[in-house]
Write an enzyme that holds these catalytic residues in place. Structure first.
Site, PDB file in Angstrom:
ATOM      1  N   GLU A 175       5.265   0.207   5.763  1.00 29.08           N
ATOM      2  CA  GLU A 175       6.687   0.194   5.378  1.00 29.08           C
ATOM      3  C   GLU A 175       7.412   1.518   5.612  1.00 29.08           C
ATOM      4  OE1 GLU A 175       7.057  -1.230   1.351  1.00 29.08           O
ATOM      5  OE2 GLU A 175       6.541  -3.260   1.942  1.00 29.08           O
ATOM      6  N   GLU A 363       1.891  -8.456   2.975  1.00 22.81           N
ATOM      7  CA  GLU A 363       2.109  -8.316   1.531  1.00 22.81           C
ATOM      8  C   GLU A 363       3.096  -9.369   1.072  1.00 22.81           C
ATOM      9  OE1 GLU A 363       3.416  -4.522  -0.048  1.00 22.81           O
ATOM     10  OE2 GLU A 363       1.912  -3.435   1.108  1.00 22.81           O
TER      11      GLU A 363
HETATM   12  C1  FCB Z   1       5.463  -2.532  -1.250  1.00 29.42           C
HETATM   13  C2  FCB Z   1       4.400  -1.455  -1.069  1.00 29.42           C
HETATM   14  C3  FCB Z   1       3.207  -1.619  -1.944  1.00 29.42           C
HETATM   15  C4  FCB Z   1       3.562  -2.137  -3.316  1.00 29.42           C
HETATM   16  C5  FCB Z   1       4.463  -3.341  -3.243  1.00 29.42           C
HETATM   17  C6  FCB Z   1       4.847  -3.935  -4.569  1.00 29.42           C
HETATM   18  O1  FCB Z   1       6.697  -2.004  -0.941  1.00 29.42           O
HETATM   19  O2  FCB Z   1       3.953  -1.445   0.262  1.00 29.42           O
HETATM   20  O3  FCB Z   1       2.517  -0.387  -1.978  1.00 29.42           O
HETATM   21  O4  FCB Z   1       4.074  -1.129  -4.075  1.00 29.42           O
HETATM   22  O5  FCB Z   1       5.618  -3.024  -2.544  1.00 29.42           O
END
Ligand code: FCB
Length: 467
Positions: A175, A363
């Site tokens: 990210e 994620e």
């Molecule tokens: C993302 C991050 C991860 C975690 C989630 C909830 O932005 O990559 O580390 O904090 O959010």
């Protein structure tokens, strides 16, 4: 509009036999052992010592103690039937001073983690950089110093040389827009800097470093899959008035397009976000060739959507996000709107770039105030969230999008950056005093969902061998 769940018949087979199921973590959020065995200090180790930066002044000196409990946690992954485990490498465990002298104990530790995964039949997916820059490098300017490309290349080379014989799935950085935006523009994440000047240089140096890292991996680990992960949110204007619509375009350029587009060879989206034209002065002759890479997969990370309104007073973007808590929608503990169609829209948006061959949801997940009752953690909201978001992933896949994986954020309740330990995102509950782990109801559901049905022949063969 009320979202109606469509997951009654949700099962693993619907996603096909080659779909990659996994769980994601990050070194700083779980490992703890902040100064063990020669580890150096990172910007996050430092940031968490500053008063008022982290909710409740929480820190990650112990976190989930994954450093010492990795076997127990990888056993849990296996027990949950999760075939792929995403984790990141702490730069300062390998290179305590950021560059130069190598800390063999750090390499040995990741070798143990990787070997243990493989022994348990769990495939390691490694993120090289999940936000924990060595503090000594930040003191030399961090991502705002162009030398960071060389520093990051040294770290990536070390990872590739030491782990490339066993790690076949790599993500260069996690990210980029979050650690650059929150860390160098808003100052709410480490290293806590703010302002447009350092932000614009940081953006360009991060793009060049991602490409440098990806090229190193391609050369040193030629038979591996190389990706990078990107945060994204569905962006919608509050009204269809032209100035709200234009504001939404600017926010979309900032949060969804800023890094992926240059990396795909399309340049920075400056036309739609003129405030970032300052990036141009950091682009040196020859850089164009080093800003793009042909990734094997793109990691898409989505949690929510954002509603955007024109704002005269907000500098640079003239737009503001209408807080979800003011919109009478369902929220997670992060105060993020629960909006399953967001993930569908984001898959569609990324799949529309012709250069992207393969999308993995690296994620997705949710935080709720879970409680232990009689030794059990019942978390119906997370269960519903997972099923509803998965249904939307399936919808995109069934419409022909090249989405081939889904990783839950996250395994254990962990250190959630500026929010400390307050939001609990895990499939597994952690008591942060005793370190006791309890698989939540959502984790049990995921394990059941991932369980492969016993094929008829296997059953008979196995039955025969028992006779
Ligand atoms: C993302 C991050 C991860 C975690 C989630 C909830 O932005 O990559 O580390 O904090 O959010």
């Amino acid at each position: 509009m009320k979202f109606t769940p469509q997951h009654t018949a949700l099962n693993r087979e619907l996603f096909g036999p080659d779909f990659n199921w996994g769980v994601s973590t990050a070194a700083f959020q779980i490992e703890g052992a902040h100064d063990a065995d020669g580890k150096g200090e990172s910007v996050w180790d430092n940031f968490t010592t500053k008063k008022g930066k982290i909710l409740n002044d929480d820190h990650a000196r112990t976190a989930c103690d994954f450093y010492n409990r990795y076997q127990e946690d990888i056993d849990l992954i296996k027990k949950l039937n999760i075939p792929n485990f995403r984790f990141s490498i702490s730069w300062t465990r390998l290179l305590p001073n950021g560059t130069g002298a190598v800390n063999q104990a750090g390499i040995d530790y990741y070798n143990r983690v990787i070997d243990y995964c493989l022994e348990q039949g769990v495939e390691p997916w490694v993120t090289i950089y999940h936000w924990d820059l060595p503090l000594v490098l930040e003191q030399k300017g961090g991502w705002a110093n162009r030398d960071v490309i060389t520093w990051f290349s040294e770290f990536t080379t070390l990872c590739a040389q030491n782990f490339g014989d066993r790690v076949k799935h790599w993500m260069v950085m996690n990210e980029p827009v979050v650690f650059t935006g929150a860390g160098y523009f808003f100052g709410i994440h480490a290293p806590g800097r703010s302002g447009i000047r350092s932000f614009t240089s940081v953006i360009h140096h991060v793009v060049l470093s991602i490409v440098a890292g990806a090229k190193i991996l391609r050369k040193l680990v030629p038979n591996s899959q190389i990706g990078n992960t990107f945060s994204c949110s569905q962006v919608e204007p509050l009204t269809n008035k032209p100035r709200d619509v234009a504001a939404a375009v600017r926010v979309d350029a900032l949060i969804n397009r800023l890094f992926i587009e240059p990396l795909l060879g399309m340049g920075y989206p400056i036309k739609d976000l003129p405030a970032l034209k300052g990036i141009q002065k950091y682009i040196l002759p020859g850089d164009e060739d080093n800003m793009k890479f042909d990734f094997d997969f793109i990691g898409v990370q989505n949690y929510t959507r954002e509603i955007v309104q024109y704002s005269f007073f907000t500098p640079y973007v003239n737009a503001r996000i209408v807080k979800a808590e003011n919109r009478k929608v369902e929220l997670t503990a992060m105060r993020w709107e629960i909006h399953p169609p967001a993930i569908y829209h984001m898959i569609k948006k990324f799949a529309a770039y012709p250069q992207i061959k393969n999308i993995i949801i690296t994620e997705n997940g949710s935080a709720f105030p879970d409680e232990v009752t009689d030794g059990e953690v019942n978390d119906p909201k997370r269960l519903q969230y997972l099923q509803d978001y998965l249904s939307q992933v399936l919808k995109a896949k069934n419409e022909g999008c090249n989405v081939n994986g889904y990783f839950v954020w996250t395994l254990t309740d962990n250190f959630e950056w500026a929010e400390g330990y307050h939001p609990r995102f895990g499939l597994v509950h952690v008591d942060h005093t005793t370190q006791k782990r309890i698989i939540k109801a959502s984790g049990k559901w995921f394990a059941e969902f991932l369980k492969k049905p016993v094929k008829h022949e296997e059953f008979t063969l196995e039955a025969r061998s028992r006779m």
